[in-house]
Design a protein around this motif. Structure first.
Motif, short mmCIF file in Angstrom:
data_model
loop_
_atom_site.label_atom_id
_atom_site.label_comp_id
_atom_site.label_asym_id
_atom_site.label_seq_id
_atom_site.Cartn_x
_atom_site.Cartn_y
_atom_site.Cartn_z
N ALA A 37 0.83 -1.21 0.00
CA ALA A 37 0.00 0.00 0.00
C ALA A 37 0.87 1.26 0.00
O ALA A 37 0.58 2.22 -0.73
CB ALA A 37 -0.93 0.00 1.21
N ALA A 38 1.94 1.27 0.78
CA ALA A 38 2.76 2.48 0.88
C ALA A 38 3.43 2.78 -0.46
O ALA A 38 3.55 3.94 -0.86
CB ALA A 38 3.81 2.31 1.99
N LYS A 39 3.83 1.72 -1.16
CA LYS A 39 4.48 1.90 -2.46
C LYS A 39 3.46 2.46 -3.47
O LYS A 39 3.77 3.37 -4.24
CB LYS A 39 5.04 0.56 -2.94
N ALA A 60 -8.13 -4.60 1.12
CA ALA A 60 -6.73 -4.53 1.57
C ALA A 60 -6.62 -3.66 2.82
O ALA A 60 -6.75 -2.43 2.75
CB ALA A 60 -5.85 -3.98 0.45
N TYR A 61 -6.36 -4.32 3.93
CA TYR A 61 -6.30 -3.62 5.22
C TYR A 61 -5.19 -2.56 5.23
O TYR A 61 -5.36 -1.47 5.74
CB TYR A 61 -6.08 -4.66 6.32
N VAL A 117 -13.96 4.04 6.91
CA VAL A 117 -13.62 2.87 6.10
C VAL A 117 -14.23 1.59 6.66
O VAL A 117 -14.53 1.48 7.85
CB VAL A 117 -12.08 2.68 5.98
N ALA A 118 -14.42 0.63 5.75
CA ALA A 118 -14.86 -0.71 6.13
C ALA A 118 -14.12 -1.69 5.22
O ALA A 118 -13.92 -1.42 4.04
CB ALA A 118 -16.36 -0.86 5.94
N ARG A 119 -13.72 -2.81 5.82
CA ARG A 119 -13.01 -3.80 5.03
C ARG A 119 -14.02 -4.71 4.34
O ARG A 119 -14.75 -5.46 5.02
CB ARG A 119 -12.09 -4.63 5.93
N ALA A 120 -14.08 -4.62 3.02
CA ALA A 120 -15.04 -5.44 2.26
C ALA A 120 -14.65 -5.44 0.80
O ALA A 120 -13.92 -4.57 0.33
CB ALA A 120 -16.45 -4.87 2.40
#
Ligand code: SAM
Length: 217
Positions: free
Chosen positions: A12-14, A69-70, A83-86
């Protein structure tokens, strides 16, 4: 874990750092200008499906974002997005409550794009619109990313880019009716300097980024 989700979970950071590159800044600004006129008239709240690290959500003022993607979601939360993880294929929302469902360069990573579009239609309120931002497969930019994918690019190699025609057909199958569109990035990729571009009305072959607004039929 599906390939695309795992990549954005771990890197994610990249992914996020690209937006701060000189190239990334100009493309991002042009793309935000392209989406904005389609989203702005919509009633709130707005949801983004595949919110990633929240760059577009923050710039466009999106209220809620989902992503599998957490690693990406935590960055979106730090940008002030709820946010929600789905997955987009199974949204954790009641039907008919959003004025907009935004999907920006995410359809090409979803394992079941048709199911994702159906879910967007389901969560829209009566005057709600699904707004898709896509890089058309057969545009100069789509071909540029496809060449990088072949060379093993971390993110593009797990994407499946669609042509404008394919996206319109998928959307129609999901019960979405195209209403308005804007196109940008008519300047080709290449070694020359890029400039921020003003969007043009309509969906144009050859544009590197197209925003499409659909109502739920
Ligand atoms: C290229 S990123 C786009 C993120 C954000 N919309 C942006 O433009 O910065 C693609 C995102 O799609 C997410 N994704 C992959 N499969 C998905 C699915 N089935 N449903 C929703 N999002 C998904 C990835 O985790 C990733 O965050």
């Amino acid at each position: 874990v599906r390939a695309a989700e795992g990549i954005f979970e771990r890197h994610a950071a990249k992914y996020d750092a690209w937006f701060d590159s000189p190239h990334g800044r100009l493309l991002f600004e042009s793309e935000v200008k392209c989406i904005s006129p389609l989203l702005a008239p919509q009633q709130r709240p707005w949801a983004e499906v595949g919110v990633g690290t929240g760059r577009f959500a923050e710039a466009l003022g999106v209220d809620v974002g989902v992503d599998p993607a957490y690693g990406a979601l935590t960055m979106a939360a730090n940008r002030g997005i709820q946010v929600a993880r789905a997955r987009g294929e199974a949204l954790p929302f009641r039907s008919g409550q959003f004025g907009a469902a935004l999907v920006v360069v995410t359809l090409c990573f979803a394992s079941r794009p048709l199911a994702l579009l159906r879910e967007c239609g389901r969560i829209l309120s009566e005057n709600g619109r699904a707004v898709l931002g896509i890089v058309p497969a057969n545009s100069p930019w789509g071909e540029f990313y496809a060449r990088r994918a072949k060379r093993g690019h971390l993110f593009y190699s797990v994407a499946r880019f669609y042509t404008l025609g394919e996206v319109k057909r998928l959307a129609a199958e999901a019960g979405l009716t195209l209403e308005r569109a804007r196109s940008t990035l008519f300047q080709p990729p290449g070694p020359g300097g890029l400039a921020v571009e003003e969007p043009q009305k309509g969906s144009h072959q050859g544009a590197g980024f197209v925003a499409l607004a659909f109502r739920s039929a």
